[in-house]
Design an enzyme around this catalytic site. Sequence first.
Site, PDB file in Angstrom:
ATOM      1  N   SER A  55      52.713  43.723 -25.149  1.00  0.00           N
ATOM      2  CA  SER A  55      52.343  43.333 -23.786  1.00  0.00           C
ATOM      3  C   SER A  55      52.388  44.574 -22.925  1.00  0.00           C
ATOM      4  O   SER A  55      53.222  45.458 -23.148  1.00  0.00           O
ATOM      5  CB  SER A  55      53.321  42.308 -23.202  1.00  0.00           C
ATOM      6  OG  SER A  55      53.061  41.029 -23.690  1.00  0.00           O
ATOM      7  N   GLU A  62      43.134  50.297  -7.624  1.00  0.00           N
ATOM      8  CA  GLU A  62      42.244  49.176  -7.336  1.00  0.00           C
ATOM      9  C   GLU A  62      42.821  47.820  -7.741  1.00  0.00           C
ATOM     10  O   GLU A  62      42.222  46.806  -7.475  1.00  0.00           O
ATOM     11  CB  GLU A  62      40.905  49.405  -8.056  1.00  0.00           C
ATOM     12  CG  GLU A  62      40.205  50.677  -7.662  1.00  0.00           C
ATOM     13  CD  GLU A  62      40.744  51.948  -8.347  1.00  0.00           C
ATOM     14  OE1 GLU A  62      40.299  53.031  -7.945  1.00  0.00           O
ATOM     15  OE2 GLU A  62      41.594  51.861  -9.255  1.00  0.00           O
ATOM     16  N   SER A  63      43.959  47.749  -8.415  1.00  0.00           N
ATOM     17  CA  SER A  63      44.732  46.562  -8.779  1.00  0.00           C
ATOM     18  C   SER A  63      45.407  46.741 -10.132  1.00  0.00           C
ATOM     19  O   SER A  63      46.358  47.493 -10.232  1.00  0.00           O
ATOM     20  CB  SER A  63      43.927  45.266  -8.726  1.00  0.00           C
ATOM     21  OG  SER A  63      44.839  44.178  -8.738  1.00  0.00           O
ATOM     22  N   HIS A  68      48.186  40.997 -23.535  1.00  0.00           N
ATOM     23  CA  HIS A  68      49.178  40.475 -24.472  1.00  0.00           C
ATOM     24  C   HIS A  68      48.432  40.252 -25.786  1.00  0.00           C
ATOM     25  O   HIS A  68      47.346  39.671 -25.782  1.00  0.00           O
ATOM     26  CB  HIS A  68      49.822  39.176 -23.995  1.00  0.00           C
ATOM     27  CG  HIS A  68      50.966  38.776 -24.872  1.00  0.00           C
ATOM     28  ND1 HIS A  68      52.193  39.401 -24.805  1.00  0.00           N
ATOM     29  CD2 HIS A  68      51.050  37.889 -25.870  1.00  0.00           C
ATOM     30  CE1 HIS A  68      52.994  38.864 -25.731  1.00  0.00           C
ATOM     31  NE2 HIS A  68      52.314  37.953 -26.383  1.00  0.00           N
ATOM     32  N   CYS A  83      39.853  45.613  -6.991  1.00  0.00           N
ATOM     33  CA  CYS A  83      39.528  45.343  -5.591  1.00  0.00           C
ATOM     34  C   CYS A  83      38.434  46.297  -5.143  1.00  0.00           C
ATOM     35  O   CYS A  83      38.333  47.416  -5.636  1.00  0.00           O
ATOM     36  CB  CYS A  83      40.766  45.529  -4.721  1.00  0.00           C
ATOM     37  SG  CYS A  83      42.076  44.352  -5.101  1.00  0.00           S
TER      38      CYS A  83
END
Length: 126
Positions: A55, A62-63, A68, A83
């Site tokens: 994970s 930008e985010s 996983h 974003c």
Amino acid sequence: MNALGRHILAEIYGCDPAILDDSELIKKIMVDSALAAGAEIREVAFHKFSPQGVSGVVVISESHLTIHTWPELGYAAVDVFTCGDRINPWDACNYLTEKFKAKHITATEVKRGLFDQPVSVKVSNL
């Protein structure tokens, strides 16, 4: 409609199990996918599970990108959230699909923060 961001929810199947169980390789592929899309890397954190699976998150200006893996099933669940409109999250998803040697991908794009018109915010001191 204006959206603040685009969020790709990807189900990636038929991947090479050895790749999906290698945390260092997964980290490299995830970082490289963000860079290939034109994102700016901020933070990177990955964890290798025992007996298998990885994970991780790549935080970008930008985010973020998250993953996983289930190596025993050749499956990876991936989110790519960006974003603004400077980068295309599909570029990162396509890069990941290729590097995981996937046979199939199902993905959905969700527009985040939909606004019909500009939002004004009134700030008051209490």
